[in-house]
Design a protein around this motif. Structure first.
Motif, short mmCIF file in Angstrom:
data_model
loop_
_atom_site.label_atom_id
_atom_site.label_comp_id
_atom_site.label_asym_id
_atom_site.label_seq_id
_atom_site.Cartn_x
_atom_site.Cartn_y
_atom_site.Cartn_z
N TYR A 319 -1.95 -12.36 10.92
CA TYR A 319 -3.04 -13.33 10.72
C TYR A 319 -3.50 -13.41 9.27
O TYR A 319 -3.94 -14.46 8.80
CB TYR A 319 -4.22 -12.96 11.62
N PHE A 320 -3.42 -12.29 8.55
CA PHE A 320 -3.94 -12.24 7.17
C PHE A 320 -3.03 -12.96 6.19
O PHE A 320 -3.37 -13.11 5.00
CB PHE A 320 -4.12 -10.78 6.73
N LEU A 333 -11.15 -13.31 4.75
CA LEU A 333 -11.66 -12.37 3.74
C LEU A 333 -11.48 -10.93 4.20
O LEU A 333 -11.16 -10.05 3.41
CB LEU A 333 -13.15 -12.64 3.47
N GLY A 334 -11.71 -10.68 5.48
CA GLY A 334 -11.55 -9.33 6.00
C GLY A 334 -12.73 -8.44 5.69
O GLY A 334 -13.86 -8.90 5.52
N GLU A 335 -12.46 -7.15 5.56
CA GLU A 335 -13.52 -6.16 5.32
C GLU A 335 -13.82 -6.04 3.83
O GLU A 335 -12.97 -6.30 2.98
CB GLU A 335 -13.09 -4.79 5.87
N PHE A 336 -15.01 -5.59 3.52
CA PHE A 336 -15.42 -5.36 2.13
C PHE A 336 -15.39 -3.86 1.89
O PHE A 336 -16.24 -3.12 2.37
CB PHE A 336 -16.82 -5.93 1.89
N THR A 343 -8.78 -8.65 3.17
CA THR A 343 -8.03 -9.65 3.95
C THR A 343 -7.63 -9.15 5.33
O THR A 343 -7.00 -9.87 6.09
CB THR A 343 -6.76 -10.18 3.23
N TYR A 344 -8.00 -7.92 5.67
CA TYR A 344 -7.67 -7.35 6.98
C TYR A 344 -8.93 -7.18 7.81
O TYR A 344 -9.98 -6.80 7.30
CB TYR A 344 -7.00 -5.98 6.84
N SER A 345 -8.82 -7.45 9.09
CA SER A 345 -9.93 -7.28 10.01
C SER A 345 -9.84 -5.93 10.70
O SER A 345 -8.79 -5.58 11.26
CB SER A 345 -9.92 -8.39 11.08
N ASP A 346 -10.91 -5.17 10.67
CA ASP A 346 -10.90 -3.86 11.31
C ASP A 346 -10.86 -3.98 12.83
O ASP A 346 -10.61 -3.01 13.53
CB ASP A 346 -12.12 -3.04 10.88
N THR A 347 -11.12 -5.16 13.33
CA THR A 347 -10.97 -5.39 14.77
C THR A 347 -9.50 -5.55 15.14
O THR A 347 -9.06 -5.09 16.19
CB THR A 347 -11.74 -6.65 15.19
N LEU A 348 -8.73 -6.17 14.27
CA LEU A 348 -7.34 -6.50 14.58
C LEU A 348 -6.34 -5.55 13.95
O LEU A 348 -5.19 -5.48 14.38
CB LEU A 348 -7.03 -7.93 14.11
N GLY A 349 -6.75 -4.83 12.90
CA GLY A 349 -5.80 -3.98 12.20
C GLY A 349 -4.91 -4.79 11.29
O GLY A 349 -5.13 -5.98 11.03
N ARG A 350 -3.87 -4.14 10.79
CA ARG A 350 -2.93 -4.83 9.89
C ARG A 350 -1.60 -5.04 10.62
O ARG A 350 -0.69 -4.22 10.54
CB ARG A 350 -2.72 -4.03 8.61
N SER A 351 -1.51 -6.12 11.37
CA SER A 351 -0.29 -6.40 12.13
C SER A 351 0.60 -7.36 11.35
O SER A 351 0.11 -8.16 10.56
CB SER A 351 -0.67 -6.99 13.49
N VAL A 352 1.91 -7.28 11.60
CA VAL A 352 2.83 -8.09 10.81
C VAL A 352 3.78 -8.94 11.65
O VAL A 352 4.69 -9.56 11.13
CB VAL A 352 3.66 -7.21 9.83
#
Length: 569
Positions: A319-320, A333-336, A343-352
């Protein structure tokens, strides 16, 4: 070319048994007693030593379940079948997108299961032999000795399960190989199955009952009966399969979970939840109140020898990577973290996006129960993603690629890589305690089910179908469907395809789909029908792909006998 030569030299195949590390000699003059390096004589002369050996077997099995989900594990879990293709690059020859280019005798990824499982067989045989020849003085009683022996035999059967379903007839090795050997032959699959039955029957008689195992993740009678049931189905002994599955379903304290439980109660990060969601919550797999878990692969990230679960990286969409909003701002934007947006969401993790689900899995199997089956609820399969940038007029709006000017987007990347339904059983929202700046880096630390009761019920249903008892099959299937709030299936609608559909709904990402389809004889038919890889529809699967090729190195190095290649290769 260099890579292939190195691979041949490093092959842990059955042909040159360098993996044994222990060279024996028949001349007594040359017998050496090891004093200061690891050897079977030193490692396997105490109960503690045998326990360490069994821990090693567990570690190697973990490699099948969660080490990377890459070219190797992805084959087992279902890339190139009816449920998934490789979404990051659906035309890649590195993954099982195209059977004709991937299943080659010289491909190290095709050979990986052969090498890994024969390595495991050698380890198991060495421990079995050492236990059988050990001094009675080290054991408290015969039951203690047989319990450890049973666990090792379970793992040997597990390895031969993968070898036979993938390669067909394979060399049957039941003794440790301690000298160079190059005269292996392929035993008929029926002989290998007979050995698996013998091992599993010993296991069900000598393993601890569920609840009496020494630690979470250790093998119990429940897991062994489950494996035996599956084997009996494969050998056409369906009543025995029913009996074995019934030992699990009715003989112990296993029950389908029907009420919410565990560590996340009152903390539904996605706004809602249910018992199916709770089954996959961090810390919930091993809870004593979880009566559905039969065999759980352990993930212990914070100890030496531990690891992590790369499920988010493999199963979720990238998604990022979608770029900008329709009005030109960064879409996510994701987390600060440390003064910058990740650019990554801590809800979704870093999926590829390695596992991109087929339309069959995303849509078709849910149509009759789209709104009521809890397994299709938004918190279990996330289908809606939202722009995340307050500077954009689209902030908080659902991501919709139809909002972009025509011709400005790659429709394949958008829908099979960047945004697609995400099975949240693989994610661990807001619980990433490593790599904060990358929201876990694609990893989390949840345990993984190797077997849970829902699958045992589906095995028994399959055996009932084979026996012509569709009413009993429907009864077992409906235990799962009622838990999911799905409409019960009528007996006349139950067949092997329906069971495979229900397995996809219930067990996606848990079962080895490749093995299930090969075992049921449905791999080729269903891959052709349902694999909608946009670059390689049907994955170019041919009839001869019902078996993997025997690795070229195993054939070439077996100079004192001939190992026949499987047809078509």
């Amino acid at each position: 070319m260099t890579k292939y030569i190195l691979y041949k030299k490093q092959t842990l195949s059955i042909v040159i048994c360098i993996f044994s590390l222990f060279i024996s000699c028949s001349d007594n003059v040359l017998v050496e007693t090891p004093l200061d390096f690891l050897s079977p004589e030193i490692a396997y002369n105490s109960v503690e030593g045998f326990e360490q050996g069994i821990n090693g077997l567990h570690e190697r099995v973990r490699a099948n379940y969660y080490y990377g989900y890459n070219d190797t594990q992805s084959q087992l879990y279902g890339i190139g079948t009816d449920v998934a293709f490789q979404g990051e690059d659906p035309g890649s020859t590195r993954w099982l997108n195209d059977y004709t280019t991937f299943l080659r005798p010289d491909n190290p990824w095709t050979s990986w299961p052969w090498n890994n499982e024969y390595n495991q067989v050698q380890r198991a045989n060495l421990i079995i032999k050492s236990i059988e020849t050990s001094s009675d003085e080290i054991w408290e009683n015969e039951a203690q000795k047989n319990a450890l022996l049973a666990e090792v035999k379970f793992f040997r059967a597990f390895s031969y399960r993968l070898l036979t379903y993938l390669y067909g007839d394979v060399p049957l090795i039941t003794e440790p190989v301690t000298t160079a050997k190059a005269d292996f032959v392929r035993n008929p699959i029926s002989e290998v199955f007979s050995q698996m039955k013998e091992d599993l029957l010993f296991a069900v008689s000598n393993l601890p009952a569920p609840g009496n195992e020494k630690a979470s993740g250790r093998i119990t009678q429940g897991a062994a009966w489950h494996m035996l049931s599956e084997l009996y189905i494969r050998t056409g002994e369906n009543q025995l399969a029913v009996d074995a599955a019934s030992k699990v379903i009715d003989g112990f304290n296993y029950k389908l979970m029907t009420q919410r439980f565990g560590t996340k109660l009152g903390k539904d990060i996605l706004g809602s939840g249910d018992v199916y969601f709770d089954l996959f919550g961090y810390g919930n797999h091993n809870l004593s109140e979880n009566t559905e878990a039969i065999w759980v692969v352990q993930v212990e990230p914070l100890i030496t020898g531990g690891g992590n679960n790369t499920g988010e990286r493999a199963w979720g969409p990238a998604y990022f990577r979608i770029g900008n909003t329709p009005d030109g701002f960064k879409a996510i934007l994701g987390e600060f973290v440390n003064g910058v947006y990740t650019t990554y969401s801590d809800t979704l993790g870093r999926s590829v996006g390695w596992f991109s689900p087929t339309n069959y899995l995303k849509y078709d199997i849910w149509k009759s129960d789209w709104d009521n089956d809890i397994r299709n609820a938004e918190h279990n399969i996330k289908r809606n993603f939202y722009y995340d940038n307050p500077e954009s007029a689209y902030h908080g709006h659902k991501i919709d690629f139809n909002l972009y000017p025509p011709g400005t987007r790659d429709p394949n990347k958008d829908t099979i890589s960047y945004i697609y339904p995400y099975w949240m059983k693989f994610a661990d929202p807001l619980n990433h305690f490593t790599e904060e700046a990358r929201s876990g880096g694609g990893n989390n630390h949840k345990d993984i089910y190797a077997i849970r009761l829902a699958e045992t019920l589906l095995l028994r249903a399959e055996a009932y179908v084979n026996l012509g008892k569709k009413d009993l099959a429907a009864e077992d299937i409906n235990k799962i469907r009622i838990r999911a709030n799905a409409k019960p299936v009528l007996p006349q609608d139950v067949d092997i395809d329906y069971i495979l559909d229900e397995r996809a709904r219930e067990l996606y990402g848990e079962e080895f789909r490749n093995i299930t389809l090969r075992r049921t004889g449905k791999l080729i038919e269903r891959t052709r029908k349902y694999n909608n890889n946009p670059k390689i529809p049907g994955a170019n699967i041919e009839e001869y792909h019902n078996l993997y090729p025997i690795p070229l190195a195993a054939i070439d190095l077996n100079i004192d006998a001939k190992i026949e290649q499987n047809p078509g290769y």
